[in-house]
Scaffold this motif. Sequence first.
Motif, short mmCIF file in Angstrom:
data_model
loop_
_atom_site.label_atom_id
_atom_site.label_comp_id
_atom_site.label_asym_id
_atom_site.label_seq_id
_atom_site.Cartn_x
_atom_site.Cartn_y
_atom_site.Cartn_z
N VAL A 167 -23.77 19.43 -36.78
CA VAL A 167 -23.98 20.95 -36.59
C VAL A 167 -24.57 21.70 -37.62
N GLN A 168 -24.38 21.36 -38.87
CA GLN A 168 -25.32 21.98 -39.77
C GLN A 168 -26.95 21.76 -39.67
N THR A 169 -27.20 20.87 -39.09
CA THR A 169 -28.70 20.65 -38.88
C THR A 169 -28.88 21.57 -37.76
N ILE A 170 -28.19 21.54 -36.64
CA ILE A 170 -28.78 22.40 -35.42
C ILE A 170 -28.72 23.90 -35.97
N ASN A 171 -27.78 24.34 -36.68
CA ASN A 171 -27.62 25.71 -36.99
C ASN A 171 -28.93 26.18 -37.84
N ALA A 172 -29.08 25.15 -38.82
CA ALA A 172 -30.32 25.67 -39.83
C ALA A 172 -31.44 25.90 -39.11
N ALA A 173 -31.83 24.99 -37.82
CA ALA A 173 -32.99 25.16 -37.16
C ALA A 173 -33.09 26.29 -36.51
N ASN A 174 -31.87 26.61 -35.56
CA ASN A 174 -31.64 27.62 -34.77
C ASN A 174 -31.78 29.02 -35.39
N THR A 175 -31.15 28.94 -36.70
CA THR A 175 -31.23 30.20 -37.65
C THR A 175 -32.93 30.34 -38.00
N THR A 176 -33.34 29.68 -38.44
CA THR A 176 -34.66 29.68 -39.08
C THR A 176 -35.68 29.90 -37.90
N LEU A 177 -35.82 29.28 -36.91
CA LEU A 177 -36.99 29.30 -35.87
C LEU A 177 -36.74 30.54 -34.75
N PHE A 178 -35.30 30.62 -34.62
CA PHE A 178 -34.89 31.63 -33.30
C PHE A 178 -34.40 32.76 -33.78
N SER A 179 -33.19 32.83 -34.21
CA SER A 179 -32.32 33.97 -34.64
C SER A 179 -31.18 33.48 -35.53
N ALA A 180 -30.87 34.63 -36.54
CA ALA A 180 -29.82 34.36 -37.28
C ALA A 180 -28.48 34.35 -36.77
N GLY A 181 -28.61 34.74 -35.49
CA GLY A 181 -27.17 34.84 -34.60
C GLY A 181 -26.68 33.51 -34.17
N ASN A 182 -27.78 32.62 -34.21
CA ASN A 182 -27.11 31.24 -33.51
C ASN A 182 -26.46 30.40 -34.48
N ASN A 183 -25.16 29.84 -33.81
CA ASN A 183 -24.06 29.12 -34.50
C ASN A 183 -23.48 28.27 -33.55
N LEU A 184 -23.12 26.86 -34.02
CA LEU A 184 -22.38 26.31 -33.38
C LEU A 184 -21.20 25.67 -34.35
N THR A 185 -19.99 25.42 -33.81
CA THR A 185 -18.94 24.99 -34.83
C THR A 185 -18.20 24.07 -33.75
N VAL A 186 -17.41 23.09 -34.44
CA VAL A 186 -16.43 21.96 -33.81
C VAL A 186 -15.49 21.97 -34.51
N GLU A 187 -14.11 21.86 -33.56
CA GLU A 187 -12.68 21.76 -34.19
C GLU A 187 -12.30 20.81 -33.49
#
Length: 802
Positions: free
Chosen positions: A438-458
């Motif tokens: 999740v951390q890797t996906i969020n870092a890539a999406n935030t940098t490349l696409f938008s700061a609003g991207n975020n995934l969480t798993v509970e």
Amino acid sequence: MLKTGSRFTVKTLSVVILFAIAAMFSSCANFGMKTMTANTNLQLSANGSGSRQIICPINHTLVESKVAGGKGALDALIEENCPEGLNFDKSNNSEYVFTLDFSSVSEYKQKASAISGLACEVNMGVPNSIFAKGFKFSENFTSGDLLGWISKTAIEKQLFDESVVLWNYNQNNIIFEGEAYTASENLTVSDVEYESVEKITMATDSVGDGTFSRTISYYIPKNTVDKMGESLAGYMQSLRPEGSTSSESDTETGKVFTTTFSAADMNSLSSQTNICMGNQTGYITDLEKEGSVFPSERFMESIDLSNFPADESLAAKIEYSFKFDQNANQNMVYTYENGTKQDMTQNIADGKIDISSSLSNFIVEIDSSNQYKLVDYSISIEQKSDNKFDEVIMLNFAEDSSDVASNLVKEYVERYSLAGTSAEVSGSLCTINVSGDVQTINAANTTLFSAGNNLTVEKDGKFELYDQILVKGHISFSDFFAKIGNGDNIKVRFVSHYPISKIETSHTVEQISDSEFVINMNASETVELSLETKRIDILFLVIIIIAGLLFLVIVALLIGYFISRYRDAKSVEDYEKEIEESIIEENKSEQSEEEQKQIEEAVSEDTTDEDKTATEEPAEEKNEQEAEVEAKKENIFRKIFGVFLNKAKDDGDDIEKQDDTEQLKPTGELCANCQSPLYEGMKYCLKCGHGENDEEPKSEDESKSESEENITQKSQAEEESAKEEELKPTGLFCKECNAEIYEGMTFCVKCGAQVSEEKEESEQALDELQEQNQEIKAEDDAVNEDREISEEDSNEQEKEEV
């Protein structure tokens, strides 16, 4: 009349004097509460560097009475909240000193804007040309704006209210190159001598590879040309950058001097333009272009025109044009006048902007980027495991863009060197792959696409067969698609590693399967997604399987144990029967038919009783049955051998004597042959075997000696008879006449046959039988002990299960 008038005059005068005295006392009372005047000194040098110092005297009476906490609280507030770039000094207890240092006009402007929160403009002209000489400065803010944060913060923290004014800012000075100028509150000074210039034109081409080409033309009116003569050409020659080309031409209104040069980058463009303008105060600032997907130009340029005034207002006329890169299809232009931003985008035509202005300092902001048409794009997010995802973004550009656009996107992705992120190009198709937790996906999406991207798993954390996993997503590609200039509808595909039990989102969902769905969204929108999945808990399943296997192993061991015990018991039972049968067979030959019949009847009765008892009695009374069977076996043995197992008492067996056997009673007579006692019913002596018919006539000597011996033996017999009045039966029987044999017999008392050998054989057979019985008993004891252990284990297991 005079007197009256005098009285009136005196009265009026008294009232006036009283009011004057009251006003004087009121003025004295408020004197200590007056607002102090801050002193601002701005020191400037010709290269635009300098320092602004604001000295604020402290009215202690005002501060102590109006500020909660007094001067100490005010000192602490200023120290804690003083903005970066503004230095604060309170070493002098009577005043605060604030200092703002800068190395250029551009830095001064930037710091002032950050401190005040305003769009600050600073215009500085230091004309030193044949057209103008002197100093010109203006700004659109005051020292009160730079220190406005003090009152704002104090009011927020309730140190004082809005009615309290600590300082006014009416005293301002500008010191330029050692010469002082008194300035107004917004620091404006103009001290210039000039000759008018008609206008300046500046045309710039953006080549597209980051380089520029600029042409500047100076239009000098005829009267100025005539007045300056030959010095004009020499001065215009000094305004040529190295490597530039120049020309001059005559017009009806005067002369035109033209200079053309190339710039490798924006910094070179700015420095060469300053040479052409005869000063060093102009600048170009890059504006956040690092996030662009495609090549872009976003910068702000400031041009000092003070060396070329047009009229007595000292403003210069400029015609500014900028031709954008041919691939640029998104262009915006703004100009600034006295701090006010004006949108000039409407002036763009055919990839070029033309602006006319009359300012001493011209500022323009340009935002130009290249964009390529997308014909298809998709987003796919696949959950590989609890915390691992694969994300694929496919961008397919129009064919006319060839592979330029797709390679530019690839370069954009590789620019950041993000973990788990790569890009591949195939013609006009560019595929962006992001894989990891999740951390890797969020870092890539935030940098490349938008700061609003975020995934969480509970996870629910419960230990049960099925784990519940909650996945929440904030999907936003609006910034990215805005950069590449597309905002159509797209589909976001989500594939879960586990069956999806619940989906929550405000957008339309197309369910493809139990673990896959598609969300329809616009490229400019943000999707809030929440879904629940269920998976089998492997750890829980492994534990259940292991427990089941252990249970089966235990059951198998128990079954094997009971089978083994049953076989052992059966073997013992068969062995006992074999022994019984062998004993019966051995003794059948030695016993009479009647005894054999009795023995067979006894065995049959005991066996029948045993089988009957085994069938009728319940299983739990098995031990009692076995005890009865053993007792019956002992009775059988007694009937076979006709003896009591006296020696069994030493081995722990309790064998009862037969009470119904008749005992012989002595008659008091003695045997004629051996003088042994005789008993009732005896025909033969039990010692010597002498019978009633065995007497022979004896001589006198023999009779005499016998009489003496008889007397002696009689006396001994009497003594023995006194000691032992009755003989006890041995349980043995004579082979000849089947008469019972008693203790001490050597010959049968019925038929006179010798019974000592029979006694020895019987005793030997008895010993062998006892040894066999002891072996059988030991085996039975072992079997019973195993059975008791098994029953105890079974009871303990039943207790544990309960």
